[in-house]
Structures are given as structure tokens and as C-alpha cells.
Design a protein around this motif. Structure first.
Motif, short mmCIF file in Angstrom:
data_model
loop_
_atom_site.label_atom_id
_atom_site.label_comp_id
_atom_site.label_asym_id
_atom_site.label_seq_id
_atom_site.Cartn_x
_atom_site.Cartn_y
_atom_site.Cartn_z
N ASN A 270 0.85 -1.19 0.00
CA ASN A 270 0.00 0.00 0.00
C ASN A 270 0.88 1.24 0.00
N ARG A 271 0.89 1.96 -1.10
CA ARG A 271 1.73 3.16 -1.22
C ARG A 271 1.29 4.25 -0.25
N ASP A 272 0.02 4.24 0.15
CA ASP A 272 -0.51 5.29 1.02
C ASP A 272 -0.18 5.06 2.49
N ASN A 273 0.37 3.90 2.80
CA ASN A 273 0.71 3.58 4.19
C ASN A 273 2.15 3.05 4.23
N LEU A 274 3.10 3.97 4.30
CA LEU A 274 4.51 3.59 4.23
C LEU A 274 4.95 2.89 5.51
N PRO A 275 5.67 1.77 5.38
CA PRO A 275 6.17 1.08 6.58
C PRO A 275 7.27 1.88 7.26
N GLU A 276 7.60 1.46 8.48
CA GLU A 276 8.53 2.22 9.32
C GLU A 276 9.91 2.37 8.69
N ASP A 277 10.44 1.30 8.07
CA ASP A 277 11.79 1.40 7.52
C ASP A 277 11.85 2.32 6.31
N VAL A 278 10.73 2.48 5.60
CA VAL A 278 10.70 3.45 4.50
C VAL A 278 10.75 4.87 5.05
N TRP A 279 9.99 5.11 6.14
CA TRP A 279 10.03 6.43 6.75
C TRP A 279 11.41 6.74 7.33
N LYS A 280 12.10 5.73 7.84
CA LYS A 280 13.47 5.94 8.33
C LYS A 280 14.37 6.38 7.19
N THR A 281 14.18 5.78 6.02
CA THR A 281 14.99 6.14 4.85
C THR A 281 14.65 7.55 4.38
N VAL A 282 13.37 7.90 4.42
CA VAL A 282 12.95 9.26 4.06
C VAL A 282 13.59 10.28 5.01
N HIS A 283 13.60 9.94 6.30
CA HIS A 283 14.20 10.83 7.29
C HIS A 283 15.69 11.01 7.04
N LEU A 284 16.38 9.92 6.71
CA LEU A 284 17.81 9.99 6.41
C LEU A 284 18.04 10.84 5.17
N PHE A 285 17.20 10.67 4.15
CA PHE A 285 17.30 11.47 2.93
C PHE A 285 17.17 12.95 3.25
#
Length: 217
Positions: free
Chosen positions: A111-126
Motif C-alpha cells: 500500500n503506497r498510502d501507508n509507508l512502513p517504518e523502515d521506508v520512513w526511516k529512509t525518508v528521514h535519512l534522505f
């Protein structure tokens, strides 16, 4: 008492501040298996992350076996094996690794509309690295201007062997271009005849969303 060390080595393009959940899960799996083979041993685990771009290495340590987590992983393994044999539906967990799966569009849990935690961690690092880059660019601009004021803007090249550095200057130049908007409006047939279609890759923006402050009455 025997002591055992379990090291889970991970290569990445950028080392995160905290290990990804998938890394930690794999380490707990390895420690749990080691505990089954050597129940009396003192087992400790660590994750060694290696940045393939920079060669940096970072260690995340302090892990010990967890019977609760290992039992959960055993249940998950049973579920996967049952699904492989067609006995049940797999209990999938979306993660950053879904990006490498060619079947994700048909996956019931993707589900693209509900990003998992590790994706959000990568977004934060970016976002953190982008802020560092923007800060560096702000510092680089006055340095560049100072160098050009001394060297000038004519074509130039010089090398310092002691520093192992070469500095070059490209002289100012003019570029010709076509006003596509006017051409399309005034000569649409010519525009259609010579236009070229160029595909651009997807773009990514990460930014801090501004929140509206509550005003006083």
C-alpha cells in the motif's frame, strides 16, 4: 561457559542512524538458531553496516537472544512454509525490500498510502542528508566567488602537486535555444515536425510540512 558472537554484515549505500528492522530481525533469527545449537553458551550479537560508496563502517551492538522474538520468527517461518505448500495465505509484512519485488503491485499488503517504518526511516535519512548538502552549498558559493575573483573568468587550468589538486575555469559562453512556446503558437506544423519526446525519471521531494500556528482571539 562458551561465548559466541554473531555478526550480521550489511552493505548499504548510506548507513542509517539506527539499523533497519529487517536487519535486526535477521540478527535475532541467527542468535536464536545459535541458542538452539548451544543452549548453555553466552551469545551476543552485532550488526556491521558497510557503506559501499564511502567505505564507512558502523557497528550496532548490544544484542542478545530473545526467546519471545525467536518464537515469533519460528511462527512466521511455519506460515511461510505452509503458504509455499498451498496450505494457507502468507502473512506478509511490507518493508523497504518491497521495492525490489516485481509482484508488489498485485500484493494484497502493498500500500503506497501507508509507508512502513523502515521506508520512513529512509525518508528521514534522505531529508537529513539533503539539509547537509544545502548547508554545504551555501558555504561553497562564497568560496567559489573568492577563487574566481582572483583567477578571473577566462579559460584557466593549474595544478598543485603537493595538494594533489587541479583547478580549472571554463570561460563564459553563450547558448542558443528555441522559444518552444512561440514556435508552437506561430508555426505549429514546424513544431510538430521537429519536436522530440524526452522521458524524465521520477522526481522525489522530501520537505518539512509547515503547520499553521493558532492565532489569538
Amino acid at each position: 561457559m562458551r561465548s559466541l558472537g554473531i555478526c550480521e554484515v550489511k552493505t548499504t549505500s548510506q548507513i542509517p542512524d539506527e539499523p533497519y528492522d529487517s536487519w535486526v530481525t535477521q540478527l535475532y533469527w541467527q542468535m536464536g538458531l545459535a541458542k538452539l545449537a548451544y543452549p548453555e553458551a553466552n551469545i551476543r550479537g552485532t550488526i556491521l553496516a558497510v557503506d559501499l560508496n564511502t567505505g564507512d563502517i558502523r557497528e550496532f551492538n548490544g544484542f542478545t537472544p530473545s526467546e519471545v522474538i525467536f518464537d515469533m520468527l519460528i511462527d512466521k517461518a511455519h506460515n511461510i512454509w505452509a503458504a509455499v505448500n498451498g496450505e494457507s495465505t502468507p502473512d506478509c509484512e511490507p518493508s523497504l525490500l518491497c521495492g525490489f519485488c516485481e509482484f508488489r503491485e498485485d500484493c494484497p499488503v502493498f500500500n503506497r498510502d501507508n509507508l512502513p517504518e523502515d521506508v520512513w526511516k529512509t525518508v528521514h535519512l534522505f531529508a537529513q542528508l539533503k539539509e547537509q548538502r544545502d548547508e554545504l552549498e551555501t558555504k561553497l558559493e562564497p568560496l567559489k566567488e573568492s577563487i574566481l575573483k582572483y583567477i578571473g573568468t577566462n579559460k584557466f587550468s593549474a595544478t598543485n602537486s603537493d595538494l594533489g589538486l587541479t583547478v580549472t575555469v571554463m570561460a563564459p559562453r553563450l547558448a542558443e535555444f528555441v522559444d518552444n512556446k512561440r514556435l508552437k503558437e506561430e508555426l505549429p506544423d514546424i513544431f510538430e515536425q521537429y519536436k522530440q519526446i524526452r522521458e524524465y525519471p521520477a522526481s522525489l521531494r522530501v520537505y518539512h510540512k509547515k503547520t499553521k500556528s493558532n492565532g489569538g482571539e
